[in-house]
Design a protein around this motif. Structure first.
Motif, PDB file in Angstrom:
ATOM      1  N   ASP A  53      -6.667   4.061  -2.857  1.00 34.48           N
ATOM      2  CA  ASP A  53      -6.466   5.259  -2.107  1.00 34.48           C
ATOM      3  C   ASP A  53      -6.265   6.573  -2.645  1.00 34.48           C
ATOM      4  O   ASP A  53      -6.654   7.754  -2.337  1.00 34.48           O
ATOM      5  CB  ASP A  53      -4.881   5.089  -1.640  1.00 34.48           C
ATOM      6  CG  ASP A  53      -4.792   3.856  -0.425  1.00 34.48           C
ATOM      7  OD1 ASP A  53      -6.012   3.808   0.332  1.00 34.48           O
ATOM      8  OD2 ASP A  53      -3.923   3.270  -0.031  1.00 34.48           O
ATOM      9  N   VAL A  91      -1.040   5.222   3.903  1.00 37.91           N
ATOM     10  CA  VAL A  91      -2.193   6.008   3.656  1.00 37.91           C
ATOM     11  C   VAL A  91      -3.558   5.151   4.088  1.00 37.91           C
ATOM     12  O   VAL A  91      -4.288   5.992   4.707  1.00 37.91           O
ATOM     13  CB  VAL A  91      -2.281   6.292   2.301  1.00 37.91           C
ATOM     14  CG1 VAL A  91      -3.818   7.203   1.844  1.00 37.91           C
ATOM     15  CG2 VAL A  91      -1.012   7.407   1.974  1.00 37.91           C
ATOM     16  N   ARG A  92      -3.395   4.211   3.860  1.00 38.55           N
ATOM     17  CA  ARG A  92      -4.901   3.229   4.139  1.00 38.55           C
ATOM     18  C   ARG A  92      -5.094   3.388   5.632  1.00 38.55           C
ATOM     19  O   ARG A  92      -6.325   3.512   6.088  1.00 38.55           O
ATOM     20  CB  ARG A  92      -4.815   1.693   3.825  1.00 38.55           C
ATOM     21  CG  ARG A  92      -5.736   1.045   3.904  1.00 38.55           C
ATOM     22  CD  ARG A  92      -7.022   1.406   2.914  1.00 38.55           C
ATOM     23  NE  ARG A  92      -6.479   1.336   1.552  1.00 38.55           N
ATOM     24  CZ  ARG A  92      -6.568   0.324   0.700  1.00 38.55           C
ATOM     25  NH1 ARG A  92      -6.977  -0.960   1.210  1.00 38.55           N
ATOM     26  NH2 ARG A  92      -6.070   0.307  -0.497  1.00 38.55           N
ATOM     27  N   PRO A  94     -10.739  11.413   4.160  1.00 40.41           N
ATOM     28  CA  PRO A  94      -9.512  11.668   2.991  1.00 40.41           C
ATOM     29  C   PRO A  94      -9.507  13.245   2.672  1.00 40.41           C
ATOM     30  O   PRO A  94      -8.286  13.751   2.262  1.00 40.41           O
ATOM     31  CB  PRO A  94     -10.137  11.082   1.727  1.00 40.41           C
ATOM     32  CG  PRO A  94     -10.972   9.874   2.329  1.00 40.41           C
ATOM     33  CD  PRO A  94     -11.664  10.461   3.394  1.00 40.41           C
ATOM     34  N   TYR A 111       0.783  -1.094   0.011  1.00 46.09           N
ATOM     35  CA  TYR A 111      -0.028  -0.150  -0.024  1.00 46.09           C
ATOM     36  C   TYR A 111       1.068   1.116   0.077  1.00 46.09           C
ATOM     37  O   TYR A 111       2.045   1.093   0.408  1.00 46.09           O
ATOM     38  CB  TYR A 111      -0.928  -0.020   1.084  1.00 46.09           C
ATOM     39  CG  TYR A 111      -1.760  -1.168   1.560  1.00 46.09           C
ATOM     40  CD1 TYR A 111      -2.902  -1.181   0.576  1.00 46.09           C
ATOM     41  CD2 TYR A 111      -1.723  -2.197   2.218  1.00 46.09           C
ATOM     42  CE1 TYR A 111      -3.986  -2.290   0.796  1.00 46.09           C
ATOM     43  CE2 TYR A 111      -2.359  -3.308   2.378  1.00 46.09           C
ATOM     44  CZ  TYR A 111      -3.621  -3.318   1.626  1.00 46.09           C
ATOM     45  OH  TYR A 111      -4.332  -4.300   1.744  1.00 46.09           O
TER      46      TYR A 111
END
Length: 480
Positions: A98, A275-276, A284, A34
């Motif tokens: 993402d 980021v996840r 976000p 990720y």
């Protein structure tokens, strides 16, 4: 428009290769995991650069690659007992999840290394033929001594690079800093046929071949993080210009590092954030707003308090737009006097926003102008009487939508209108809970149970949620 060019180490006026068109190549992720916060910063920033060029009327050709052939991918695939390209494709799709969440537009082209082996092999072969590369037992190395200006992008002298380099000693190389263009196949690793035997490309040659295929020589902007200046981008410059005899890119742009408590983010320090993971805790839009709140060339320090502050600031913008929409509905019904002075003030703010972005894409200053606009609109909303006409309110909304279109904070409908979400309050579930509490308070008021109604209102306020009783119903907002 002024852009800081890493190659010349100064701001320069932006003059595109072709009038009215901007060709951009931005290095994308190596797809073995990720994406992390360090990946997200250039992802969001260069998306904003692209948006601003389009706002200014340019046609933008935006290319961002996926490195799906790499040592890290092979190692991870072996650990998970998967085919390397299958694993890479899995994380390409995770990347899109993402990126879409962060409201990053898809590139015009997302080339994968695995789909461009013919172009890569052809470029390596040309470098060998021109004497800029040499073959050793199936490996092909770039001869840096054949390119006298090696080091011009990073500003490093060859002696300094050699002294500080972390390279394995390989007696087969003509110079210790020579880098691999093609790597001979190793047992158990994926390989492709080439004039030098089975193998796979080196990292640096991949971006050169793909950027040249889609954008040609001398394209406008090559972007990426500061960690790519050396050796990746330095090597791109050398091999591309050696192969073509022409500059690869006109402007080189690099964003600063992400730090955590003033230390560079790294796995070894244990301060590495995906980021996840961050998106599981923060909306976000808040993450994007946080990333744009510091000038892109400056280090950006990450901590929860700064994200929460970004959330409060974003809530101010969200509430302003919500109230403006309500006010515009009344203006459509009731009208109001014209006021060209307010229209002139809105135009002045538009000019300030443009000036900030024209000065090396200063998103931090542009966000300051956004808050000035929010303050101006809020002041107008609270003035007594019907101060402005429908035309004025529409102009204010349009300007807020323009700023958002550039910064990409909120997602938008096809007509450009901002799609509001529940913001810093952890999403849809929290909003539904608040509405349920408001309904319970309304039931208490209907029963004239003022003590319960006041207690609910006061307790919510203590949590940072303010209720406003209006003729059009109860409205709630976060304190900002």
């Amino acid at each position: 428009m002024q852009i800081y060019n890493t190659l010349t180490r100064r701001k320069e006026e932006f003059i595109p290769r072709q009038p009215g068109q901007v060709a951009m190549y931005v290095c994308g992720p190596t797809t073995y995991n990720y994406i992390h916060l360090g990946n997200a910063r250039p992802l969001v920033f260069f998306d904003t650069v692209r948006r601003y060029f389009q706002y200014r009327g340019y046609r933008v050709i935006y290319v961002q690659n996926f490195t799906d052939i790499d040592d890290k991918i092979i190692k991870r695939a072996q650990e998970e007992k998967m085919d390397a390209l299958t694993l890479a494709e899995k994380y390409v799709q995770e990347y899109f999840q993402d990126a879409d969440a962060l409201n990053v537009w898809r590139a015009d082209v997302h080339p994968r290394v695995s789909a461009h082996l013919p172009e890569i092999i052809e470029m390596v072969q040309r470098l060998v033929e021109l004497g800029h590369a040499y073959v050793v037992e199936g490996d092909v190395y770039f001869n840096i001594l054949s390119f006298p200006s090696y080091g011009k992008l990073s500003g490093r002298r060859l002696e300094e690079m050699q002294a500080g380099a972390r390279v394995e000693v390989d007696e087969r190389k003509r110079h210790p800093m020579d880098f691999a263009l093609w790597k001979a196949a190793r047992p158990g690793e994926p390989a492709w046929n080439s004039p030098w035997g089975p193998g796979r490309p080196g990292w640096h040659i991949e971006c050169s071949a793909m950027s040249l295929k889609y954008l040609g020589t001398g394209f406008d902007i090559h972007g990426g993080g500061s960690d790519l200046i050396f050796p990746h981008h330095e090597n791109e410059v050398a091999q591309s210009e050696a192969a073509t005899g022409q500059p690869l890119a006109r402007y080189w742009m690099h964003n600063g590092f992400i730090t955590v408590n003033q230390e560079k983010m790294s796995k070894s320090l244990g301060n590495f954030f995906l980021v996840r993971e961050i998106l599981a805790q923060y909306p976000p839009a808040v993450v994007r707003f946080f990333l744009l709140g510091t000038h892109y060339r400056s280090p950006l320090d990450f901590d929860d308090q700064k994200l929460e502050a970004a959330g409060r600031g974003l809530e101010r913008v969200r509430n302003c737009y919500r109230l403006l929409e309500e006010r515009l509905e009344r203006a459509l019904e009731q009208g109001g006097p014209e006021d060209d002075r307010w229209l002139a003030e809105l135009e002045r703010l538009r000019g300030q926003f443009t000036a900030a972005m024209d000065d090396d894409f200063n998103t931090a200053l542009a966000i300051g102008v956004l808050f000035d606009l929010v303050s101006e609109i809020n002041a107008a909303l609270h003035r007594e009487g019907e101060a402005y006409s429908r035309r004025a309110w529409q102009a204010a909304r349009k300007l807020l939508e323009e700023f958002n279109q550039v910064l990409g904070i909120f997602k938008t409908a096809p007509d450009g209108k901002i799609i509001l979400d529940s913001g810093m309050l952890a999403g849809e579930l929290t909003e539904k809970l608040i509405l349920l509490i408001i309904d319970l308070r309304q039931q208490a008021r209907a029963k004239k149970d003022w003590a319960t109604a006041d207690r609910i209102r006061d307790n919510l306020k203590a949590l940072g949620i303010v209720l406003e009783d209006t003729p059009r119903g109860v409205r709630w907002k976060c304190l900002g």
